[in-house]
Design an enzyme around this catalytic site. Structure first.
Site, PDB file in Angstrom:
ATOM      1  N   LYS A  76       0.864  -1.184   0.000  1.00 15.94           N
ATOM      2  CA  LYS A  76       0.000   0.000   0.000  1.00 15.94           C
ATOM      3  C   LYS A  76       0.900   1.233   0.000  1.00 15.94           C
ATOM      4  CE  LYS A  76      -3.828   2.047   2.707  1.00 15.94           C
ATOM      5  NZ  LYS A  76      -4.710   1.875   3.898  1.00 15.94           N
ATOM      6  N   SER A 151      -9.763   1.962   2.996  1.00 10.12           N
ATOM      7  CA  SER A 151      -8.902   2.752   2.161  1.00 10.12           C
ATOM      8  C   SER A 151      -7.879   1.948   1.359  1.00 10.12           C
ATOM      9  CB  SER A 151      -8.152   3.764   3.036  1.00 10.12           C
ATOM     10  OG  SER A 151      -7.295   3.100   3.937  1.00 10.12           O
ATOM     11  N   SER A 175      -9.995  -0.556   7.080  1.00 11.15           N
ATOM     12  CA  SER A 175      -9.419  -0.418   5.738  1.00 11.15           C
ATOM     13  C   SER A 175      -8.696  -1.635   5.176  1.00 11.15           C
ATOM     14  CB  SER A 175      -8.455   0.759   5.695  1.00 11.15           C
ATOM     15  OG  SER A 175      -9.187   1.949   5.594  1.00 11.15           O
TER      16      SER A 175
HETATM   17  N1  GLN Z   1     -13.252   4.282   6.433  1.00 14.71           N
HETATM   18  C1  GLN Z   1     -12.631   4.633   7.675  1.00 14.71           C
HETATM   19  C2  GLN Z   1     -12.148   6.059   7.607  1.00 14.71           C
HETATM   20  O1  GLN Z   1     -12.360   6.697   6.620  1.00 14.71           O
HETATM   21  C3  GLN Z   1     -11.514   3.682   7.982  1.00 14.71           C
HETATM   22  C4  GLN Z   1     -10.297   3.961   7.212  1.00 14.71           C
HETATM   23  C5  GLN Z   1      -9.152   3.153   7.643  1.00 14.71           C
HETATM   24  O2  GLN Z   1      -9.294   2.110   8.266  1.00 14.71           O
HETATM   25  N2  GLN Z   1      -7.969   3.638   7.327  1.00 14.71           N
HETATM   26  O3  GLN Z   1     -11.557   6.562   8.525  1.00 14.71           O
END
Ligand code: GLN
Length: 492
Positions: A76, A151, A175
């Site tokens: 990532k 994400s 995410s």
């Molecule tokens: N969707 C969640 C957020 O926008 C989780 C994102 C994540 O786990 N990095 O914060």
């Protein structure tokens, strides 16, 4: 080869049936062919991949063997990689070539993995759809008009489309698990402190945790064996003896107590998700597990609590992007303050700005007690709910996400609707707990459904074991997305 698991590929490499260079070429060709449609990668680096592969082949030729030696991998784009663009999905870092490797990147390199490139992600890991990326959205290989989740959407899409056999991601509120669910792959969010955060660009430091994506629970165990471990450079890294995450792959499910929280089976779950998860519950019961009802009464507060704590931490973490030390700097400005203002206004996208505003608000004098402090207290209550649940069950099972992959743009105008995607994934990180998502079927539109297993701290091996047993009897995890069949694109 493209649909093989890491375990199978390692065997083929060990027997010299294929070389690491051949494998790298195969996956690179497919990645290059498919990326125009999927946008799963921000950077593809054939030179680096082939150099890594040649090094792995030399180690294999000298007699060395290892479960990840010569295996193609993608990181990532939140993990710093020396000499490579590390953008975190943001314009702010779109010119940032990291001078050092993240702890995870070092460990995977030591294990002999072959780095193909860096995957697309929501900007600074803020999002559930990959649509907030400065590089444009990644797409779901099961339906290119739909999101892969976020994400870590690029990593999930890349594994789902068989561009790489495995990838890394990070999970702050879901995410890893949510995109794994939406793309039909496996993803593990480990216990907080297990995987080093050194060189992993910070979003919400008390929640962020790196973890693996793969096709099977067994592969996740192999990846965790290389990824996890103490790192003195991360002050929240846990100093514990190394463990073998594959040690419970043959776990006996008979008598295992699986908790079904009523809060995870209530309203708002799409019928296709409900059906697939119910069927998985029946599978575990048939395998001898005992299902018990448990309650997580404060879980309904997890999303609001998260959207106080995560933005608060983010507003502090993101203050380092000032246009001076690294990252984007505005071309024109009047004075120093104007330079900060313009650089940040140009460098950050809408969602990131929204979070910084919320974060500074809840931390500000007069609101701190009402929001931030209160959220910390409820966070403790959520953790206590889990502690109580572990007295009655060994694992908790439920859907990973209330729905399957949604069309691009579907939640873009309504941040709260977008945030509710993470209703089942947010509780675990608030309590520092591990969570696994594995595919458990499809909805009526043919989109993958994810099953989530959560456990107490350090129960990863048990989660992976339960997942592995399920995958020995089902083949959801081996199904291929219809939009990216093996005979289109390069490679077979
Ligand atoms: N969707 C969640 C957020 O926008 C989780 C994102 C994540 O786990 N990095 O914060």
């Amino acid at each position: 080869m493209l649909n093989a698991t890491v375990a199978q590929l390692a065997r083929a490499l060990g027997r010299r049936e294929i070389s690491s260079v051949e494998l790298a070429r195969l996956f690179l060709a497919r990645t290059q062919a498919l990326n125009a449609g999927l946008n799963a990668f921000i950077t593809i680096d054939p030179d680096r991949a082939l150099a890594d592969a040649r090094a792995a082949d030399a180690r294999i030729a000298s007699g060395e063997r290892g479960p990840l030696l010569g295996i193609p991998l993608a990181h990532k784009d939140i993990f710093c990689t020396r000499g490579m663009l590390t953008s975190c999905g943001s314009r702010m870092l779109s010119n940032f070539v990291s001078p050092y490797d993240a702890g995870v990147v070092e460990r995977m390199a030591r294990a002999g993995t072959v780095l193909l490139g860096k995957t697309n992600m929501d900007e600074f890991a803020m999002g559930s759809s990959n649509e907030s990326s400065w590089y444009g959205p990644a797409r779901n290989p099961w339906d290119l008009a739909r999101v892969p989740g976020g994400s870590s959407g690029g990593s999930a899409a890349a594994v789902a489309a068989r561009m790489v056999p495995a990838a890394t991601g990070t999970d702050t509120g879901g995410s890893i698990r949510q995109p794994a669910a939406l793309t039909g792959v496996c993803g593990l969010k480990p216990t907080y402190g297990t995987v080093s955060r050194y060189g992993m660009i910070a979003y919400a430091s008390s929640l962020d945790q790196g973890g693996p994506f793969g096709k099977s629970a067994e592969d996740l165990a192999i990846l965790m064996n290389a990824m996890a471990g103490f790192d003195t450079r991360d002050s929240t890294s846990l100093e514990r003896p190394d463990e073998d995450y594959a040690r419970s792959l043959d776990v006996n499910l008979a008598g295992l107590r699986i908790g079904l929280p009523e809060e995870f089976f209530g309203e708002g779950i799409e019928p296709g998700v409900r059906r697939a998860v119910d069927e998985a519950v029946r599978w575990f019961e048939k395998a001898g597990a005992k299902t018990v009802r448990v309650r997580l009464p404060n879980a309904r507060l997890a999303v609001p609590v998260y959207y106080v704590i995560a933005p608060a931490e983010a507003s502090s973490n993101l203050s380092r992007y000032d246009g001076v030390r690294y990252g984007h700097r505005a071309a024109e400005y009047a004075d120093l303050a104007d330079m900060y203002r313009r650089s940040r206004a140009e460098g950050f996208g809408r969602e990131v700005k929204r979070r910084i505003l919320i974060g500074t608000y809840v931390l500000s004098h007069g609101y701190y007690d009402a929001y931030y402090l209160q959220a910390q207290k409820v966070r403790r209550l959520i953790a206590q709910d889990f502690a109580e649940a572990w007295r009655h069950c060994d694992l908790i099972l439920g859907p990973t996400s209330p729905g399957t992959a949604f069309p691009l743009g579907a939640n873009s105008d309504d941040p709260v609707k977008m945030y509710l995607n993470d209703i089942f994934t947010i509780p675990a990180p608030l309590a520092g707990l591990p969570g696994l998502s594995i595919p458990c079927g499809f909805d009526e539109a043919g989109l993958p459904v994810g099953l989530q297993l959560m456990g107490d701290h350090f129960s990863e091996a048990l989660l992976l074991g339960a997942g592995h047993r399920y995958q020995q009897d089902t083949d959801w995890h081996l199904r291929m997305p219809r939009e990216t069949p093996l005979d289109t694109g390069a490679g077979k």
